[in-house]
Every structure is written in C-alpha cells, then in structure tokens.
Design a protein around this motif. Structure first.
Motif, short mmCIF file in Angstrom:
data_model
loop_
_atom_site.label_atom_id
_atom_site.label_comp_id
_atom_site.label_asym_id
_atom_site.label_seq_id
_atom_site.Cartn_x
_atom_site.Cartn_y
_atom_site.Cartn_z
N TYR A 168 27.29 51.33 -14.02
CA TYR A 168 27.61 52.68 -13.56
C TYR A 168 27.05 53.75 -14.51
CZ TYR A 168 30.47 56.90 -13.15
OH TYR A 168 30.89 58.20 -13.07
N PHE A 173 33.61 61.58 -2.09
CA PHE A 173 32.58 62.62 -2.07
C PHE A 173 31.86 62.61 -0.70
CE2 PHE A 173 32.01 62.09 -6.95
CZ PHE A 173 33.08 62.95 -7.16
N THR A 177 38.64 65.71 -6.72
CA THR A 177 39.06 64.50 -7.41
C THR A 177 40.57 64.30 -7.26
OG1 THR A 177 39.12 65.79 -9.44
CG2 THR A 177 37.14 64.48 -9.03
N GLY A 225 41.70 62.56 -11.85
CA GLY A 225 40.55 63.45 -12.07
C GLY A 225 39.24 62.81 -11.67
N LYS A 226 39.28 61.78 -10.83
CA LYS A 226 38.07 61.07 -10.39
C LYS A 226 38.11 60.84 -8.89
CE LYS A 226 36.44 59.56 -14.61
NZ LYS A 226 35.09 59.44 -15.10
N SER A 227 36.98 60.47 -8.35
CA SER A 227 36.88 60.09 -6.94
C SER A 227 36.33 58.67 -6.91
CB SER A 227 35.91 61.05 -6.24
OG SER A 227 35.83 60.76 -4.87
N PRO A 228 36.75 57.78 -6.01
CA PRO A 228 37.62 57.99 -4.87
C PRO A 228 39.10 57.94 -5.24
CG PRO A 228 36.96 55.70 -4.94
CD PRO A 228 36.27 56.37 -6.09
N PHE A 282 31.51 53.75 -6.76
CA PHE A 282 32.93 53.44 -6.59
C PHE A 282 33.39 53.75 -5.16
CE2 PHE A 282 32.48 54.26 -11.17
CZ PHE A 282 32.92 53.04 -11.65
N MET A 300 29.78 62.14 -21.96
CA MET A 300 30.59 60.97 -21.62
C MET A 300 29.92 59.67 -22.08
SD MET A 300 32.41 61.84 -17.97
CE MET A 300 30.93 62.18 -17.05
N ARG A 359 27.53 66.87 -18.87
CA ARG A 359 28.76 66.06 -18.95
C ARG A 359 28.42 64.58 -19.10
NH1 ARG A 359 33.03 66.32 -14.85
NH2 ARG A 359 34.18 65.44 -16.59
N SER A 371 28.26 57.76 -5.05
CA SER A 371 29.17 57.14 -6.00
C SER A 371 29.32 55.66 -5.67
CB SER A 371 30.55 57.81 -5.94
OG SER A 371 31.54 56.92 -6.42
N ASP A 394 41.56 55.38 -8.72
CA ASP A 394 40.87 54.21 -9.31
C ASP A 394 40.65 53.11 -8.27
OD1 ASP A 394 40.07 52.99 -12.22
OD2 ASP A 394 40.72 51.46 -10.80
N SER A 395 39.37 52.87 -7.97
CA SER A 395 39.02 51.91 -6.92
C SER A 395 39.69 50.55 -7.12
CB SER A 395 37.50 51.75 -6.83
OG SER A 395 36.98 51.30 -8.06
N GLN A 396 39.65 50.02 -8.36
CA GLN A 396 40.16 48.66 -8.57
C GLN A 396 41.69 48.63 -8.44
OE1 GLN A 396 37.79 46.32 -8.80
NE2 GLN A 396 39.36 44.74 -8.60
N1 GSH Z 1 37.41 53.76 -12.62
C1 GSH Z 1 37.22 54.69 -11.54
C2 GSH Z 1 35.91 55.44 -11.76
C3 GSH Z 1 35.66 56.51 -10.71
C4 GSH Z 1 34.57 57.47 -11.15
O1 GSH Z 1 34.05 57.42 -12.28
N2 GSH Z 1 34.22 58.36 -10.24
C5 GSH Z 1 33.24 59.38 -10.54
C6 GSH Z 1 32.27 59.49 -9.38
S1 GSH Z 1 31.24 58.08 -9.30
C7 GSH Z 1 33.94 60.71 -10.67
O2 GSH Z 1 34.86 61.01 -9.96
N3 GSH Z 1 33.47 61.55 -11.57
C8 GSH Z 1 33.97 62.88 -11.70
C9 GSH Z 1 34.24 63.23 -13.11
O3 GSH Z 1 34.10 62.39 -14.00
O4 GSH Z 1 34.59 64.40 -13.30
C10 GSH Z 1 37.22 53.95 -10.21
O5 GSH Z 1 37.07 52.72 -10.21
O6 GSH Z 1 37.46 54.57 -9.17
#
Ligand code: GSH
Length: 280
Positions: free
Chosen positions: A139, A46, A81, A85-88, A58, A176, A172, A56, A99-101
C-alpha cells in the motif's frame, strides 16, 4: 492565472475540510431502520476510480469481500473518512466501524461467515502474513509511486483532483511514509521492494487458481485490492507496473480471474478511464 487557481484551490480545500467536519457528527448519529436499511451494510468509500472500482486498495478489498461473502450492501461514495479518519468505513445495524480488516472480522462473526473454513492453521498464518504484506507495505509503496515519484503523470492520467489537492496528498504521503519507514528508501529501492513483493505473490500462487487453491479465501480480497492498484492505478511508467505486466503472467491471470468472478460489472464500477474533457 496560476495564482488565481491556487487561491481557488486553497479555498476549496479549506471549505471541504470545514464542511466534512460539520457533516461528520450528523452522519455518525444516523439511525438504522430510519436513515438506512436494516441488515444491509452501508459501505462508505471514495468515488469510483478511472480503471478499477477505486483508487484505494482497501475499498476494492472490502467491496470484494462483501461480494465474496454475499453480504447485502449499498455504496455511499464520497471523500469522507470514518471513525478512524480513514476510508473505507461502514454502518451496519446501528454500528459504525472503520478499518477494512476489522470490518471483515466483525461481519464474519455477526453473520457467522467463514471464508477461511477450508484452510489449515498453518495456511491461515501464511494468509495473515500475505495480508499484512500487501496492506501494510505494498500500500505505502503504491502511494509513493503514485503521489510522490510520479505525481505529474498521475495528475495527467489518473486523477482530476485539483493540483493543489494532489500536491497536499504528496506532502502527506511523504510525511506518513517517512514515519512508517519506507519513505526513507530511495525510489530505486522502493521499485525493487515492490517488484520483490509481487514476485513473492506470484511464486506462492504458482499454478493455483486462487491464493490457496481452487476456491477463493479471505486473503484474496486484500491481494486483489492492493495489486489492483499496481495494475491499474499507478502511471504506466512505474517499473513495477511494467514488471507485473511483462514478467508475472500467472499473477495477471489471477487478477483477471478475480475480476471475472467478483466484478462482472467492473466497467460500470469505474469512471471508464481518465478523460481531460472536464478539466479543459
Ligand atoms: N487500515 C485501514 C487503512 C485505510 C486507509 O489507509 N485508507 C486511506 C485510503 S486508501 C485513507 O483513508 N486515507 C486518508 C488519510 O490518511 O487521511 C483499512 O484497512 O481500512
């Protein structure tokens, strides 16, 4: 006036969703060596945050890891994303990964890097438990504080996203966190849980420089990433933020130490605070 901004906001949200869906296919087909350089991690995350490099935890975590492990990388900042479907998320030598990890494990294997070399088996197990605590629980507490309980203040002091966007993030987040479970607690209970988790980190840290001694290890990336959000990116009235500031001096000193060690360019990596100029 109010309605006009809602209509414009809705159109902007829908437009962005359609644009990102179209763009996603193109981006995941990019070719290494042609569209981006070889042996360089392309870190998709982001845009920069107002008081820390990202809003974020992450994104802060993963970028801290790349710096700690001295892996060459280039940032691409967008509200876009990745494959989960997530960032980073990253592109690296033709591989697209979310997925960061999982990214940290993948890069460590590929590049034969082990930031946990100095840890015993027992310490690694403890590190993993702390990583899960901050990534999978702290988080969500931060999201609730920022986007649900203190949303109005967040809009005034932390983000210039249109109010409709902020409302949608709040909606959201409620869904969640309800599914995750933490959203079923009262705000007072979440405040308390967040304070107790911070206390656990501070108690474990004690007088050590980093979580496991004089040298930083992988878990410091996750701890720094998620605690940076409590320290910089929830409104100042959030009880846990005040608690961290006032009651946990060793954890604060640790945060400063991580910042000095891995983010000498911290200021340049933020938008240098929140300003209402652009929204006047
Ligand atoms: N387990 C993932 C979690 C990543 C995550 O939750 N990212 C959030 C931003 S902090 C995100 O992309 N959210 C967008 C969404 O849920 O649509 C990681 O470790 O990267």
């Amino acid at each position: 006036m109010e309605w006009t901004s809602y209509i414009i906001g809705t159109a902007a949200v829908l437009g962005t969703v359609v644009y990102l869906r179209k763009k996603k296919g193109k981006d995941t087909n990019r070719e290494c060596g042609k569209d981006y350089p070889k042996d360089t991690v392309i870190l998709h995350q982001f845009p920069r945050g107002p008081f820390a490099p990202s809003m974020s935890g992450f994104c802060v975590k993963l970028e801290t890891f790349l710096r700690m492990a001295k892996i060459p990388y280039q940032n691409v900042h967008a509200y876009k994303t990745g494959p989960k479907g997530k960032s980073p998320w990253i592109e690296y030598n033709g591989v697209v990964l979310g997925d960061s990890q999982l990214i940290m494990s993948y890069l460590s294997e590929q590049l034969e890097i082990n930031l946990n070399m100095s840890l015993s088996k027992e310490q690694r197990a403890t590190a993993r438990a702390f990583q899960k605590m901050v990534d999978e629980y702290m988080y969500w507490s931060v999201l609730l504080e920022r986007w649900v309980y203190h949303r109005g203040e967040t809009s005034k002091t932390l983000t210039k996203l249109p109010s409709l966007f902020v409302w949608e993030i709040g909606r959201r987040t409620k869904n969640m966190t309800h599914a995750q479970g933490i959203g079923r607690h009262s705000p007072e209970e979440v405040d308390r849980i967040l304070e107790d988790d911070l206390t656990a980190l501070a108690d474990f840290l004690g007088e050590k420089k980093f979580m496991f001694g004089d040298e930083p290890t992988e878990v410091d990336c996750a701890v720094f990433g998620q605690v940076s959000q409590v320290k910089y990116h929830v409104p100042e009235t959030v009880k846990a933020r005040k608690y961290l500031e006032e009651a946990l001096p060793n954890l604060n000193a640790y945060m400063d130490r991580m910042k000095e060690t891995f983010w000498p360019d911290w200021e340049e990596c933020t938008t240098k605070g929140f300003t209402t100029e652009a929204t006047k």
